[in-house]
Design a protein around this motif. Sequence first.
Motif, PDB file in Angstrom:
ATOM      1  N   ILE A 205      69.647  64.199  28.275  1.00  8.59           N
ATOM      2  CA  ILE A 205      69.365  62.945  27.550  1.00  8.59           C
ATOM      3  C   ILE A 205      69.711  62.992  26.067  1.00  8.59           C
ATOM      4  O   ILE A 205      69.822  61.951  25.440  1.00  8.59           O
ATOM      5  CB  ILE A 205      67.892  62.492  27.723  1.00  8.59           C
ATOM      6  N   ARG A 211      72.742  58.139  29.619  1.00 12.92           N
ATOM      7  CA  ARG A 211      71.576  57.343  30.009  1.00 12.92           C
ATOM      8  C   ARG A 211      71.169  57.734  31.405  1.00 12.92           C
ATOM      9  O   ARG A 211      72.029  57.942  32.266  1.00 12.92           O
ATOM     10  CB  ARG A 211      71.901  55.855  30.051  1.00 12.92           C
ATOM     11  N   LEU A 225      72.808  56.382  22.067  1.00 12.74           N
ATOM     12  CA  LEU A 225      73.049  57.292  20.939  1.00 12.74           C
ATOM     13  C   LEU A 225      71.767  57.725  20.232  1.00 12.74           C
ATOM     14  O   LEU A 225      71.781  58.666  19.434  1.00 12.74           O
ATOM     15  CB  LEU A 225      73.969  56.621  19.905  1.00 12.74           C
ATOM     16  N   LEU A 227      68.941  59.349  20.931  1.00 13.10           N
ATOM     17  CA  LEU A 227      68.439  60.731  20.981  1.00 13.10           C
ATOM     18  C   LEU A 227      69.427  61.721  20.384  1.00 13.10           C
ATOM     19  O   LEU A 227      69.014  62.766  19.884  1.00 13.10           O
ATOM     20  CB  LEU A 227      68.093  61.123  22.423  1.00 13.10           C
TER      21      LEU A 227
HETATM   22  P1  ADP Z   1      69.222  54.582  24.712  1.00 17.03           P
HETATM   23  O1  ADP Z   1      69.848  53.769  23.650  1.00 17.03           O
HETATM   24  O2  ADP Z   1      69.810  54.364  26.064  1.00 17.03           O
HETATM   25  O3  ADP Z   1      67.723  54.529  24.703  1.00 17.03           O
HETATM   26  P2  ADP Z   1      68.906  57.351  23.873  1.00 17.03           P
HETATM   27  O4  ADP Z   1      69.913  58.362  23.451  1.00 17.03           O
HETATM   28  O5  ADP Z   1      67.851  56.996  22.889  1.00 17.03           O
HETATM   29  O6  ADP Z   1      69.694  56.085  24.346  1.00 17.03           O
HETATM   30  O7  ADP Z   1      68.223  57.888  25.197  1.00 17.03           O
HETATM   31  C1  ADP Z   1      69.031  58.377  26.257  1.00 17.03           C
HETATM   32  C2  ADP Z   1      68.370  58.098  27.604  1.00 17.03           C
HETATM   33  O8  ADP Z   1      67.167  58.899  27.719  1.00 17.03           O
HETATM   34  C3  ADP Z   1      67.896  56.657  27.783  1.00 17.03           C
HETATM   35  O9  ADP Z   1      68.937  55.829  28.238  1.00 17.03           O
HETATM   36  C4  ADP Z   1      66.781  56.814  28.796  1.00 17.03           C
HETATM   37  O10 ADP Z   1      67.347  56.898  30.085  1.00 17.03           O
HETATM   38  C5  ADP Z   1      66.179  58.180  28.447  1.00 17.03           C
HETATM   39  N1  ADP Z   1      64.970  58.063  27.593  1.00 17.03           N
HETATM   40  C6  ADP Z   1      64.897  58.204  26.253  1.00 17.03           C
HETATM   41  N2  ADP Z   1      63.628  58.064  25.811  1.00 17.03           N
HETATM   42  C7  ADP Z   1      62.877  57.831  26.900  1.00 17.03           C
HETATM   43  C8  ADP Z   1      61.464  57.605  27.122  1.00 17.03           C
HETATM   44  N3  ADP Z   1      60.583  57.593  26.122  1.00 17.03           N
HETATM   45  N4  ADP Z   1      61.050  57.420  28.404  1.00 17.03           N
HETATM   46  C9  ADP Z   1      61.929  57.440  29.427  1.00 17.03           C
HETATM   47  N5  ADP Z   1      63.256  57.645  29.298  1.00 17.03           N
HETATM   48  C10 ADP Z   1      63.729  57.838  28.053  1.00 17.03           C
END
Ligand code: ADP
Length: 274
Positions: A205, A211, A225, A227
Amino acid sequence: PRVSGSPRHVTARVAPLGSRLVLALVEDRTRERQVDAVRRDFVANVSHELKTPVGAIRLLAEAVQDASDDPDAVYRFASRMLTESDRLSRLIQQIIELSRLQGDEPLESPVAVSIDEVVGAAVDSSHMNAAAKDIAVIVEGEKGLKVIGSEKQVTAAVANLVANAVAYSEPSSRVVVTRKKVDHAIEISVVDQGIGIPEDEIDRIFERFYRVDPARHRSTGGTGLGLSIVKHVAATHGGDVRVWSVEGQGSTFTLTLPEHPQHEGMPFISATPH
Ligand code: ADP
């Protein structure tokens, strides 16, 4: 030691000094090649990701033209155009943010950053989305903590974690942001009671554009992006970010950053990435 310059020139210069420098040079070139490959990959992914909302906006504009005598349809298509263009501008903003962080270089002029202010700003920025889902965002833990670094970067990181917690939570649930001091570090944890992350995807992730569920992702309006920005901010600050999650029950993301020495006159120790 870092060796720069063209390989032939540098090899000739360092060879008499022994194999360690030559090895450093080889490692340097290997790293350069890796960085190049990552950059090429990034550009390819970015182009692909940009095409999606641009394509959607184009189709919607054509639909508006075709439906010019149906005001309801025009309104519907125009609303979707707005959503897509918001997504596009978020994507561009995050690409710029990420490209600034690319190098994981240590920060140039770190300052004391108030965690109360950072968390306050992060909670404020997710207020509308939280209110729309009736989610309570609660702040707990120690007050007055300070980290050493860039206020802008730390705020972006915490805001991304809170935004995700809200986006991936069920309506009417709670998101808790806790701050605490552990040794010479500050931990900021964001806990949600949301959908959680499958065990076999948790390692991925933090990758750019990754995603768990691309279909759901479109409805949350995420960019994929967030994370990776959090990960890079942690690295540039010499900290880290960890995640615990149980599918269907929720997730906890903990960002750990070096504490700012609170006493006046204390020498500043610069944060270097691992
Ligand atoms: P996005 O813009 O899709 O949220 P991120 O890079 O922030 O992109 O997160 C990558 C993926 O990690 C997300 O698409 C989601 O699937 C998962 N994710 C992130 N944070 C959480 C959370 N708090 N609970 C569940 N899944 C999460």
